[in-house]
Design an enzyme around this catalytic site. Structure first.
Site, mmCIF file in Angstrom:
data_model
loop_
_atom_site.group_PDB
_atom_site.id
_atom_site.type_symbol
_atom_site.label_atom_id
_atom_site.label_comp_id
_atom_site.label_asym_id
_atom_site.label_seq_id
_atom_site.Cartn_x
_atom_site.Cartn_y
_atom_site.Cartn_z
ATOM 1 N N GLU A 1 -6.316 8.700 -6.729
ATOM 2 C CA GLU A 1 -7.499 8.964 -5.905
ATOM 3 C C GLU A 1 -7.213 10.094 -4.923
ATOM 4 O O GLU A 1 -6.293 10.005 -4.105
ATOM 5 C CB GLU A 1 -7.898 7.701 -5.127
ATOM 6 C CG GLU A 1 -9.108 7.919 -4.227
ATOM 7 C CD GLU A 1 -9.274 6.848 -3.171
ATOM 8 O OE1 GLU A 1 -10.161 7.009 -2.325
ATOM 9 O OE2 GLU A 1 -8.494 5.870 -3.167
ATOM 10 N N ASP B 1 -1.920 3.952 -4.577
ATOM 11 C CA ASP B 1 -2.688 3.111 -3.661
ATOM 12 C C ASP B 1 -2.140 1.690 -3.528
ATOM 13 O O ASP B 1 -1.915 1.200 -2.432
ATOM 14 C CB ASP B 1 -4.168 3.068 -4.071
ATOM 15 C CG ASP B 1 -5.019 2.445 -2.975
ATOM 16 O OD1 ASP B 1 -4.904 2.899 -1.816
ATOM 17 O OD2 ASP B 1 -5.768 1.498 -3.264
ATOM 18 N N HIS C 1 0.862 -1.181 0.000
ATOM 19 C CA HIS C 1 0.000 0.000 0.000
ATOM 20 C C HIS C 1 0.896 1.229 0.000
ATOM 21 O O HIS C 1 1.685 1.437 0.922
ATOM 22 C CB HIS C 1 -0.900 -0.002 1.237
ATOM 23 C CG HIS C 1 -1.730 1.228 1.377
ATOM 24 N ND1 HIS C 1 -2.708 1.580 0.469
ATOM 25 C CD2 HIS C 1 -1.721 2.210 2.314
ATOM 26 C CE1 HIS C 1 -3.271 2.709 0.844
ATOM 27 N NE2 HIS C 1 -2.684 3.119 1.964
ATOM 28 N N LYS D 1 -0.574 10.778 0.984
ATOM 29 C CA LYS D 1 0.338 10.201 -0.024
ATOM 30 C C LYS D 1 -0.088 10.591 -1.443
ATOM 31 O O LYS D 1 0.738 11.024 -2.250
ATOM 32 C CB LYS D 1 0.374 8.673 0.109
ATOM 33 C CG LYS D 1 0.873 8.165 1.450
ATOM 34 C CD LYS D 1 0.988 6.654 1.484
ATOM 35 C CE LYS D 1 -0.370 5.977 1.368
ATOM 36 N NZ LYS D 1 -1.240 6.249 2.537
ATOM 37 N N SER D 2 -1.374 10.432 -1.745
ATOM 38 C CA SER D 2 -1.853 10.722 -3.099
ATOM 39 C C SER D 2 -1.779 12.214 -3.400
ATOM 40 O O SER D 2 -1.445 12.613 -4.526
ATOM 41 C CB SER D 2 -3.290 10.221 -3.271
ATOM 42 O OG SER D 2 -3.355 8.814 -3.134
ATOM 43 N N GLY E 1 2.855 5.204 4.222
ATOM 44 C CA GLY E 1 2.311 5.880 5.392
ATOM 45 C C GLY E 1 0.889 5.431 5.650
ATOM 46 O O GLY E 1 0.274 4.749 4.828
ATOM 47 N N ASP E 2 0.362 5.835 6.794
ATOM 48 C CA ASP E 2 -1.005 5.456 7.149
ATOM 49 C C ASP E 2 -2.004 6.033 6.158
ATOM 50 O O ASP E 2 -1.751 7.061 5.511
ATOM 51 C CB ASP E 2 -1.342 5.944 8.563
ATOM 52 C CG ASP E 2 -0.527 5.231 9.632
ATOM 53 O OD1 ASP E 2 -0.052 4.113 9.344
ATOM 54 O OD2 ASP E 2 -0.351 5.803 10.727
ATOM 55 N N SER E 3 -3.159 5.386 6.070
ATOM 56 C CA SER E 3 -4.213 5.863 5.187
ATOM 57 C C SER E 3 -4.668 7.258 5.622
ATOM 58 O O SER E 3 -4.870 7.518 6.811
ATOM 59 C CB SER E 3 -5.397 4.890 5.233
ATOM 60 O OG SER E 3 -6.394 5.277 4.333
ATOM 61 N N GLY E 4 -4.787 8.175 4.644
ATOM 62 C CA GLY E 4 -5.215 9.538 4.925
ATOM 63 C C GLY E 4 -4.102 10.489 5.300
ATOM 64 O O GLY E 4 -4.351 11.666 5.593
ATOM 65 N N ILE E 5 -2.852 10.035 5.286
ATOM 66 C CA ILE E 5 -1.714 10.878 5.659
ATOM 67 C C ILE E 5 -1.384 11.905 4.584
ATOM 68 O O ILE E 5 -0.740 12.917 4.839
ATOM 69 C CB ILE E 5 -0.472 10.001 5.970
ATOM 70 C CG1 ILE E 5 0.614 10.783 6.725
ATOM 71 C CG2 ILE E 5 0.110 9.419 4.692
ATOM 72 C CD1 ILE E 5 0.257 11.089 8.133
ATOM 73 N N ARG F 1 17.948 14.827 12.498
ATOM 74 C CA ARG F 1 18.110 16.215 12.051
ATOM 75 C C ARG F 1 19.413 16.427 11.291
ATOM 76 O O ARG F 1 19.663 17.515 10.777
ATOM 77 C CB ARG F 1 18.048 17.158 13.266
ATOM 78 C CG ARG F 1 16.723 17.056 14.007
ATOM 79 C CD ARG F 1 16.673 17.989 15.200
ATOM 80 N NE ARG F 1 16.772 19.393 14.816
ATOM 81 C CZ ARG F 1 16.728 20.402 15.684
ATOM 82 N NH1 ARG F 1 16.601 20.145 16.977
ATOM 83 N NH2 ARG F 1 16.822 21.639 15.272
#
Length: 310
Positions: free
Chosen positions: A200, A175, A136, A157-158, A151-155, A241
């Site tokens: 998406e 996706d 994913h 990425k798209s 990364g987590d869904s909704g972070i 850093r």
């Protein structure tokens, strides 16, 4: 499943006989040149491989007594042998054709030189029989570097991929990324056919990147070199850093460089990924800014310690 029929059609080879065996599976990336077998040594005959007969093998075969020729070819044509390929446009021996008709082993003729054809076959087989997995994430070509954004869904990425495409980079997959391990340390990612060229965006829906931005905005596949993992900013976590900490992500049996980017309002993630890709290229060229800075810092500490002693 890879079959002899697909091999013939993909590489534009000519089938001479053995059409009934075109559905035989090809399971081995190795290719055999049966030189010892021509001399009658079949104890370690790799019969599950594609067999190549070139000038060397056939010239030796022609020196054999007539009573031995048929037996050699009959032993060469096994039920598990995917195909026997005669190279350089040479004429297949009559005994080979007879053995093929008896065992339904495909006999293929090619005009290519044996070494050249072996190279083509190896590349094709390694690609087709490579280990596969799916992840994913989003795969983008940034300055020639295949960047896998996870990364987590909704972070975001798209959305980050969309910004990168607008900045002139190329989308490979969104996706779901299908990944093949072609060889050791070589991962190639591509999109599933169903979502090819699609992106998406939450609140907007599915967009066709090629239609909106042109054919130059997409790629069908790309070697994965760098992983950018996006995560929500955690104030209790110590983030790198300087750049001395080397993280890796293991996919199948291959490890790639990984960078964790904390996300919060005001950070331009697309620009950060661009810089990460350029910095990765510099590292490959032997230029590591973090290491150079660390060396300068150590030198400065040594100089200051000497001054304090004086």
């Amino acid at each position: 499943m890879l079959t002899t029929d697909r091999l013939v059609n993909t590489l534009n080879l000519e089938l001479l006989t053995g059409e009934e065996g075109l559905d035989r599976p090809i399971k081995n990336t190795d290719i055999s040149r049966p030189g010892l077998e021509m001399a009658g040594y079949f104890s370690h005959y790799a019969s599950d491989r594609i067999q190549l007969l070139g000038t060397t093998e056939l010239s030796f075969y022609n020196l054999l007594p007539d009573e031995e020729k048929k037996g050699r070819m009959r032993k060469l044509c096994r039920p598990e042998t995917p195909a026997i390929i005669v190279t350089r446009g040479l004429e297949p021996p009559e005994e080979l054709i007879q053995a093929s008709q008896e065992t339904h082993t495909p006999i293929i003729v090619a005009k290519d030189a044996t070494t050249s054809l072996m190279s083509r076959l190896t590349t094709f087989l390694e690609h087709e029989l490579a280990k596969t997995t799916s992840l994913h994430g989003v795969l983008v070509d940034v300055y020639g570097v295949g960047v896998l954004i996870t990364g987590d869904s909704g972070i975001g990425k798209s959305e980050t991929a969309l910004e990168l495409v607008k900045r002139g980079h190329r989308l490979v997959a969104d996706d779901n990324v299908e990944i093949k391990e072609i060889t050791k340390d070589e991962l190639v990612g591509k999109p599933p056919k169903l979502i090819e060229h699609l992106l998406e965006i939450r609140g907007l829906g599915i967009i066709n990147v090629m239609t909106l931005f042109g054919a130059g905005s997409i790629l069908t596949e790309k070697q994965i070199r760098l992983n950018i993992n996006l995560e929500n900013w955690n104030k209790n976590k110590l983030y790198d850093r300087v750049g001395l900490n080397e993280e890796t992500l293991k996919i199948l049996d291959t490890e790639i460089t990984k960078k964790t980017i904390p996300v919060r309002p005001g950070r331009n993630v697309a620009v950060i990924i661009e810089v990460a890709a350029m910095n990765y290229r510099l590292n490959i060229m032997g230029i590591n800014t973090a290491v150079e800075f660390n060396e300068r810092l150590n030198e400065e500490i040594v100089r200051n310690s000497h001054k304090s002693e004086e």
